[in-house]
Design an enzyme around this catalytic site. Structure first.
Site, PDB file in Angstrom:
ATOM      1  N   HIS A   1       0.775  -1.006   0.102  1.00 27.27           N
ATOM      2  CA  HIS A   1      -0.041  -0.219  -0.153  1.00 27.27           C
ATOM      3  C   HIS A   1       0.611   1.303   0.237  1.00 27.27           C
ATOM      4  O   HIS A   1       0.382   2.188  -0.151  1.00 27.27           O
ATOM      5  CB  HIS A   1      -0.989  -0.195   1.391  1.00 27.27           C
ATOM      6  CG  HIS A   1      -2.017  -0.958   0.928  1.00 27.27           C
ATOM      7  ND1 HIS A   1      -3.100  -0.455   0.485  1.00 27.27           N
ATOM      8  CD2 HIS A   1      -2.206  -2.342   1.297  1.00 27.27           C
ATOM      9  CE1 HIS A   1      -4.125  -1.548   0.484  1.00 27.27           C
ATOM     10  NE2 HIS A   1      -3.607  -2.320   1.108  1.00 27.27           N
TER      11      HIS A   1
ATOM     12  N   LYS B   1      -8.838  14.048   3.611  1.00 28.70           N
ATOM     13  CA  LYS B   1      -7.740  12.820   3.706  1.00 28.70           C
ATOM     14  C   LYS B   1      -6.924  12.873   4.904  1.00 28.70           C
ATOM     15  O   LYS B   1      -6.919  14.148   5.574  1.00 28.70           O
ATOM     16  CB  LYS B   1      -7.109  12.832   2.423  1.00 28.70           C
ATOM     17  CG  LYS B   1      -6.247  14.074   2.194  1.00 28.70           C
ATOM     18  CD  LYS B   1      -5.525  13.810   0.861  1.00 28.70           C
ATOM     19  CE  LYS B   1      -6.253  14.041  -0.399  1.00 28.70           C
ATOM     20  NZ  LYS B   1      -6.584  12.737  -1.234  1.00 28.70           N
ATOM     21  N   ARG B   2      -6.307  11.961   5.390  1.00 25.67           N
ATOM     22  CA  ARG B   2      -5.541  12.369   6.427  1.00 25.67           C
ATOM     23  C   ARG B   2      -4.520  13.175   6.174  1.00 25.67           C
ATOM     24  O   ARG B   2      -3.927  13.249   5.113  1.00 25.67           O
ATOM     25  CB  ARG B   2      -4.624  10.720   6.946  1.00 25.67           C
ATOM     26  CG  ARG B   2      -5.571   9.785   7.264  1.00 25.67           C
ATOM     27  CD  ARG B   2      -6.022  10.127   8.838  1.00 25.67           C
ATOM     28  NE  ARG B   2      -4.954  10.036   9.688  1.00 25.67           N
ATOM     29  CZ  ARG B   2      -4.644   9.306  10.789  1.00 25.67           C
ATOM     30  NH1 ARG B   2      -5.627   8.240  10.964  1.00 25.67           N
ATOM     31  NH2 ARG B   2      -3.799   9.470  11.422  1.00 25.67           N
TER      32      ARG B   2
ATOM     33  N   LYS C   1       0.706  14.325   0.932  1.00 21.51           N
ATOM     34  CA  LYS C   1      -0.474  14.635   0.421  1.00 21.51           C
ATOM     35  C   LYS C   1      -0.567  16.188   0.233  1.00 21.51           C
ATOM     36  O   LYS C   1      -1.401  16.618  -0.591  1.00 21.51           O
ATOM     37  CB  LYS C   1      -1.605  14.405   1.328  1.00 21.51           C
ATOM     38  CG  LYS C   1      -1.944  12.809   1.384  1.00 21.51           C
ATOM     39  CD  LYS C   1      -2.875  12.304   2.529  1.00 21.51           C
ATOM     40  CE  LYS C   1      -3.063  10.824   2.698  1.00 21.51           C
ATOM     41  NZ  LYS C   1      -3.859   9.952   1.599  1.00 21.51           N
TER      42      LYS C   1
ATOM     43  N   THR D   1      -8.488   6.608  -2.815  1.00 15.00           N
ATOM     44  CA  THR D   1      -9.711   6.198  -2.944  1.00 15.00           C
ATOM     45  C   THR D   1     -10.843   7.469  -2.904  1.00 15.00           C
ATOM     46  O   THR D   1     -11.721   7.253  -3.394  1.00 15.00           O
ATOM     47  CB  THR D   1     -10.096   5.196  -2.168  1.00 15.00           C
ATOM     48  OG1 THR D   1      -9.893   5.619  -0.808  1.00 15.00           O
ATOM     49  CG2 THR D   1      -9.646   3.868  -2.555  1.00 15.00           C
TER      50      THR D   1
ATOM     51  N   LYS E   1     -14.291   8.599  -5.134  1.00 15.73           N
ATOM     52  CA  LYS E   1     -15.521   9.008  -4.314  1.00 15.73           C
ATOM     53  C   LYS E   1     -15.971  10.500  -4.823  1.00 15.73           C
ATOM     54  O   LYS E   1     -17.196  10.498  -5.282  1.00 15.73           O
ATOM     55  CB  LYS E   1     -15.486   9.043  -2.830  1.00 15.73           C
ATOM     56  CG  LYS E   1     -15.077   8.013  -2.240  1.00 15.73           C
ATOM     57  CD  LYS E   1     -14.542   8.012  -0.875  1.00 15.73           C
ATOM     58  CE  LYS E   1     -13.906   6.712  -0.170  1.00 15.73           C
ATOM     59  NZ  LYS E   1     -13.246   7.070   1.070  1.00 15.73           N
TER      60      LYS E   1
HETATM   61  C1  PLP Z   1     -11.918   7.331   1.536  1.00 13.33           C
HETATM   62  C2  PLP Z   1     -11.596   7.618   2.725  1.00 13.33           C
HETATM   63  C3  PLP Z   1     -10.015   8.041   2.982  1.00 13.33           C
HETATM   64  C4  PLP Z   1      -9.153   7.846   1.991  1.00 13.33           C
HETATM   65  O1  PLP Z   1      -8.783   8.996   1.424  1.00 13.33           O
HETATM   66  P1  PLP Z   1      -7.735   9.347   0.300  1.00 13.33           P
HETATM   67  O2  PLP Z   1      -7.939  10.739  -0.354  1.00 13.33           O
HETATM   68  O3  PLP Z   1      -7.727   8.359  -0.583  1.00 13.33           O
HETATM   69  O4  PLP Z   1      -6.463   9.513   1.192  1.00 13.33           O
HETATM   70  C5  PLP Z   1      -9.879   8.408   4.314  1.00 13.33           C
HETATM   71  N1  PLP Z   1     -10.641   8.592   5.262  1.00 13.33           N
HETATM   72  C6  PLP Z   1     -11.944   8.459   4.951  1.00 13.33           C
HETATM   73  C7  PLP Z   1     -13.124   8.555   6.088  1.00 13.33           C
HETATM   74  C8  PLP Z   1     -12.506   7.883   3.700  1.00 13.33           C
HETATM   75  O5  PLP Z   1     -13.521   7.780   3.659  1.00 13.33           O
END
Ligand code: PLP
Length: 845
Positions: free
Chosen positions: A377, A568-569, A574, A676, A680
Site C-alpha cells: 500500500h 484525507k489524513r 499529500k 480512493t 468518491k
Molecule cells: C476514502 C477515505 C479515505 C481515503 O482518502 P484518500 O484521499 O484516498 O487518502 C480516508 N478517510 C476516510 C474517512 C475515507 O472515507
C-alpha cells in the site's frame, strides 16, 4: 432554491423503491416489539437513541435468516474460501447500508414516518465503527461489500478494537484527541461467539525434541470472536466479518494466587486484554511498538486456527483421504494480506504445518506460498514495517527461527539465480544487519506469497522498478496490479440518493452492481435537461452542507461559491501545505485588488493528524490560522472562505463529498499509492485538480484530459529533480507572489500572538521539504486558474461533471474484487442470488 421537504421526498418513486404496505406494517410491528422487549422502554420515556436501537434490531432481524442460509450454503457447496486479513476495517455506520443492500430502505423510511419519527435523526445516533485510519481500512470495508455482492465465500478477519480512531476536536486551531468509546451504548450488529474462543501464545522459548521444535512456557491470551454480518446488494448473501477481542485466561498469572494476592491477579487481567484495546492512529507510518506487534500476531494466530479448523471440518477437508494431508489446502483457501500488517501469517502457517501437523518444510512451504498473497500500500520508507529481531525473539521466538530458515533458503535461491552477486544477497535479505538488526516484513511477505500487487498501475510499476526491483527480477510472474475501487452502494446510492435518482431516471438501476453502465451517461453530457437536473442535485447538496457549516461552526458560506475540498489524513506527502499556499495567494490577490471580479470559493480542508506527528499538527494550525484571518476580513467578504472540517471520518465523508465541486488530489507524483477519496469525488460529480499520481492517472485515462485539471511534475520529473538536487530558494526567488506567501508564514502574519508559531513550517518548506511543494506551486496556481475559467461557464462545467460520473465505472470495488478473484484467488465471481428467506433452497444449488 428550496430544499425538498422529507414528505415530498417520500412520495417520489426513487432508487429507494416503493414501500410495500405489508413490509411497512411488519417493520412497525417489529420496531415496537424491540422497543418493548429488547430496550424495555415505552414511547413516553424513549430517547432518540432507543429508537435507533429498536430500528437497528428490527433491521438486523432481516439479516439473520439470510446470514444462516448463506453460511449453510457455503458448507454444502464447499467453494474455495477467501480470507481478507486486515488490521483495519473502517466500516462507518451500518444501519442505512443494511437497509439499502436488503432493499428495505423505503419500508423503513415509511414505517418511521408513520410512527412520527425522523429517520435521519435516528441514523445520526449510530456511532461510526472507526476501526481504521484512512484509505487502507476503508478499502477493506469496500472490499467486504463487493465480495458479498459478487457472491464470494469470503470472510474479513481483524481486531475488535475497544477504541477506534480518536475523535478530533479543534480548539484554538489545534487538534485535540478524544478516545473513541464507540461501544459505550453497545453494538447492535455484532454477535459474540464465546464458544469459538481460541488461545494465542506469546513469549516462552523453543525446545528441541525428538518430535521437532516445541514452543513452551508461553503466556496465553484468549481470542474471543465477534461476528458481524456483511450483506451483498439485493442478493440474499450475508457474509461474515469476524473480529477478535482479547480475553485473559482464567489462570492469568497464577503467581499472585500462590502469593495470595487474588485482587492483584484480577486487576492484572487487564494486561492481557489491552491487546485489543485501541487502534494505533498512524496512517502510512511504522511506529515499532511492542503492543502493536502483539496485536498483529494476536489477529493472525487466532485467524489461522479458525481457517485451519474450518478447512478440516468442511465436507471436503473431513473426508478420510484428505484428513491427514493438507495437500489440498491451497485449492480450498486463499489468504489476502492487507499490507504487511498481517504478514506473520506466513511464519505462523509454517509453524502450524511443520510443528503441529508434522509436514516437511518443503511441503509446508509449497502450501503456504500457494495460499498467501500480499498487497503493498505504500512506497514511503517510514511506513515499511521492520521489526527489531530482539523484539521478535522475545515475543515470538519460534517465529523468528522460522523467519531465519525462510530467509536462509530464500538466499540460497538468490545465490543460485545470481551467482557471485554478494551485494544482491545483502540487498535481498529479510534480515537487515545495518544498525539494530531488523526483519523487513515486506520482503517476508513477497517471498511467502504467490502474488504481490500494488493498488494502481503507476504504483505497481514503481514497485517493480524501484522498491522491489530485485524481487521482481527473480520472480517477475509474481507481480501484479489491482487498481483500487470503492463500493457504489455506499459512495453513491446511500450518500447521494438524489443523484442516484437522477441517474436511474435515465439509465435504470443496473449501474448499482455494474458500474460501467454509467458510460451511457456520456450521451447526455450536453443534454441541457440532464445537465440541469445534475446541477440542481449538486446545488441542493451544497445547501445542505452550508446549513451544516452554519450549525456546526457558525460560519456563513455562500452556496453559489465553488466548493473546493481536500479531505484525507494530514500528511506531508499529500501536500495540504501546497493547498494552503494557494489559499494565501488568493487572499493576497483579493487584498491587492479588492474590486477585481473573481470566482468565489469556499475551501474546506479536513483530516486527522497522527497524535505524534508534529508537522501534521502544525499544518492544521496553519490552515486554521489562515482561515481565521481570511474569514474575518471584511475586504474578503463572500469571495473566499476557509473552513477546517473537524473530525473527518466515514460519516462526514458521506455528507461532504456529494457537495463538492472540486476535489483536491495533489500529492507529489510517485507518493500516493492509489487514493480512493479521488474516486468518491469523481463518482459524485466533482471535478479533480490533481497530479499524475496513484489512481488519478487512470481516472484521467478514463475521462480524458479535457475533463480533469492535471498539473505538476510527472513521476519521472520528480525523480530527475531528486537527482539534480532540489533547492526551494530557486522557486522562492523566481516568483514574487510565492515569496510573499512564504514570508508571511515565516514572519507571523497569521500568528501575530506568536510570530514563531510557523517557524517549523517555514524551515520545512525551504530546507527539508521531501515533497517539493514549491516546485509544483506555479503549475498548481495555473491549474486553479483553469478551474475558475471552467466554473464561470456552467454548461462547460456540467458537461465535465457528467463526463466524470460517466467515466467512473472502472473504479467500482466490484471490478477490483473480480480481478483479485480471477487473477489471484482462483475463484470465479458467481454474482449468485440466493433464495430469499421465505423461498425454499433448491436441490443441488
Ligand atoms: C476514502 C477515505 C479515505 C481515503 O482518502 P484518500 O484521499 O484516498 O487518502 C480516508 N478517510 C476516510 C474517512 C475515507 O472515507
Amino acid at each position: 432554491m428550496s430544499v425538498q421537504s422529507d414528505a415530498e421526498k417520500r412520495k417520489q418513486i426513487s432508487v429507494r423503491g416503493i414501500a410495500q404496505v405489508e413490509n411497512v406494517a411488519n417493520v412497525k410491528k417489529s420496531f415496537n416489539r424491540h422497543l418493548h422487549y429488547t430496550l424495555v422502554k415505552d414511547r413516553n420515556v424513549s430517547t432518540v437513541r432507543d429508537y435507533f436501537f429498536a430500528l437497528a434490531h428490527t433491521v438486523k432481524d432481516h439479516l439473520v435468516s439470510r446470514w444462516i442460509r448463506t453460511q449453510q450454503y457455503y458448507y454444502e457447496k464447499d467453494p474455495k474460501r477467501v480470507y481478507y486479513l486486515s488490521l483495519e476495517f473502517y466500516m462507518g455506520r451500518t444501519l442505512t447500508n443494511t437497509t439499502v443492500n436488503l432493499g428495505i430502505q423505503s419500508a423503513c423510511d415509511e414505517a418511521m414516518y408513520q410512527l412520527g419519527l425522523d429517520i435521519e435523526e435516528l441514523e445520526e445516533m449510530e456511532e461510526d465503527a472507526g476501526l481504521g485510519n484512512g484509505g487502507l481500512g476503508r478499502l477493506a470495508a469496500c472490499f467486504l461489500d463487493s465480495m458479498a455482492t459478487l457472491g464470494l465465500a469470503a470472510y474479513g478477519y481483524g481486531i475488535r478494537y475497544e477504541y477506534g480512531i480518536f475523535a478530533q476536536r479543534i480548539r484554538n486551531g489545534e487538534q485535540l484527541e478524544e478516545p473513541d468509546d464507540w461501544l459505550r451504548f453497545g453494538n447492535p450488529w455484532e454477535k459474540a461467539r464465546p464458544e469459538f474462543t481460541l488461545p494465542v501464545n506469546f513469549y516462552g522459548h523453543v525446545e528441541d525434541t525428538p518430535e521437532g521444535k516445541k514452543w513452551v512456557n508461553t503466556q496465553v491470551v484468549f481470542a474471543l470472536p465477534y461476528d458481524n454480518p456483511i450483506p451483498g446488494y439485493k442478493n440474499n448473501v450475508v457474509n461474515t466479518m469476524r473480529l477478535w477481542s482479547a480475553k485473559s485466561p482464567q489462570d492469568f498469572d497464577l503467581r499472585f494466587f500462590n502469593d495470595g494476592d487474588y485482587i492483584q491477579a484480577v486487576l492484572d487481567r487487564n494486561l492481557a486484554e489491552n491487546i485489543s484495546r485501541v487502534l494505533y492512529p498512524n496512517d502510512n507510518f511504522f511506529e515499532g511498538k511492542e503492543l502493536r506487534l502483539k496485536q498483529e500476531y494476536f489477529m493472525v494466530a487466532a485467524t489461522l486456527q479458525d481457517i485451519v479448523r474450518r478447512f478440516k471440518s468442511s465436507k471436503f477437508g473431513s473426508r478420510e483421504a484428505v484428513r491427514t494431508s493438507l495437500d489440498s489446502f491451497p485449492e480450498k483457501v486463499a489468504i489476502q494480506l492487507n499490507d504487511t500488517h498481517p504478514s506473520l501469517a506466513i511464519p505462523e502457517l509454517m509453524r502450524i504445518l511443520v510443528d503441529i501437523e508434522g509436514l516437511t518444510w518443503e511441503k509446508a512451504w509449497d502450501i503456504t506460498t500457494r495460499t498467501c498473497a500480499y498487497t503493498n500500500h505504500t512506497v514511503l520508507p517510514e511506513a515499511l514495517e521492520r521489526w527489531p529481531v530482539s523484539m521478535l525473539n522475545s515475543i515470538l521466538p519460534r517465529h523468528l527461527q522460522i523467519i531465519y530458515e525462510i530467509n536462509h533458503r530464500h538466499l540460497q535461491c538468490v545465490a543460485k539465480a545470481f551467482p557471485g552477486d554478494s551485494d544482491r544477497l545483502r540487498r535481498m535479505s529479510m534480515v537487515e544487519e545495518e544498525g539494530e538488526k531488523r526483519v523487513n516484513m515486506a520482503y517476508l511477505a513477497i517471498v511467502g506469497s504467490h502474488a504481490v500487487n500494488g493498488v494502481a498501475q503507476i504504483h505497481s510499476d514503481i514497485l517493480k522498478r524501484d522498491l522491489f526491483h530485485d524481487f521482481y527480477e527473480m520472480n517477475p510472474e509474481k507481480f501484479q496490479n489491482k487498481t483500487n475501487g470503492i463500493t457504489p452502494r455506499r459512495w453513491l446510492l446511500l450518500c447521494n440518493s438524489a443523484l442516484a435518482d437522477v441517474i436511474a431516471e435515465r439509465i435504470g438501476e443496473d449501474w448499482i452492481s455494474h458500474l460501467d453502465q454509467l458510460t451511457q451517461l456520456k450521451a447526455l453530457a450536453e443534454d441541457p435537461v440532464f445537465q440541469r437536473s445534475v446541477q440542481t442535485v449538486k446545488q441542493e447538496n451544497k445547501m445542505k452542507v452550508a446549513q451544516y457549516l452554519q450549525k456546526e461552526y457558525n460560519v456563513n458560506v455562500n452556496p453559489a461559491s465553488l466548493f473546493d475540498i481536500q479531505v484525507k489524513r494530514i500528511h506531508e506527502y499529500k501536500r495540504q501545505l501546497m493547498n494552503a499556499l494557494h489559499i494565501i495567494t488568493l487572499y493576497n490577490r483579493i487584498k491587492a485588488n479588492p474590486r477585481a471580479s473573481i470566482v468565489p470559493r469556499t475551501i474546506m480542508i479536513g483530516g486527522k493528524a497522527a497524535p505524534g506527528y508534529h508537522m501534521a499538527k502544525k499544518i492544521i494550525k496553519l490552515i486554521c490560522s489562515v482561515g481565521q484571518v481570511i474569514n474575518s476580513d471584511p475586504i474578503v467578504g463572500d469571495k473566499l472562505k476557509v473552513i477546517y472540517l473537524e473530525n473527518y471520518r466515514v460519516t462526514l465523508a458521506e455528507k461532504i463529498i456529494p457537495a463538492a465541486d472540486l476535489s483536491e488530489q495533489i500529492s507529489t507524483a510517485g507518493t500516493e499509492a492509489s487514493g480512493t477519496g479521488n474516486m468518491k469525488f469523481m463518482l459524485n460529480g466533482a471535478l479533480t485538480i490533481g497530479t499524475l499520481d496513484g489512481a488519478n492517472v487512470e481516472m484521467a485515462e478514463e475521462m480524458g484530459m479535457d475533463n480533469i485539471f492535471i498539473f505538476g511534475m510527472k513521476e519521472n520529473e520528480v525523480e530527475d529533480l531528486k537527482k539534480r538536487g532540489y533547492n526551494a530558494f530557486d522557486y522562492y526567488n523566481a516568483n514574487a507572489e510565492l515569496k510573499q506567501v512564504i514570508d508571511q508564514i515565516a514572519s507571523g502574519f497569521f500568528s501575530p500572538n506568536n510570530p514563531e508559531e510557523f517557524r517549523d513550517i517555514y524551515n520545512n518548506l525551504m530546507y527539508h521539504d521531501r515533497f517539493f511543494c514549491l516546485a509544483d506551486y506555479d503549475d498548481y496556481m495555473a491549474a486553479q486558474e483553469r478551474v475558475n475559467e471552467a466554473y464561470k461557464d456552467q454548461s462547460v462545467w456540467m458537461k465535465m461533471c457528467i463526463h466524470n460520473i460517466a467515466s467512473s465505472g472502472k473504479f467500482s470495488s466490484d471490478r477490483t474484487i473480480a480481478e483479485y478473484a480471477r487473477e489471484i484467488w482462483g475463484v470465479e465471481p458467481t454474482w449468485d442470488k440466493l433464495p430469499a428467506p421465505h423461498e425454499p433452497i433448491e436441490e443441488g444449488k
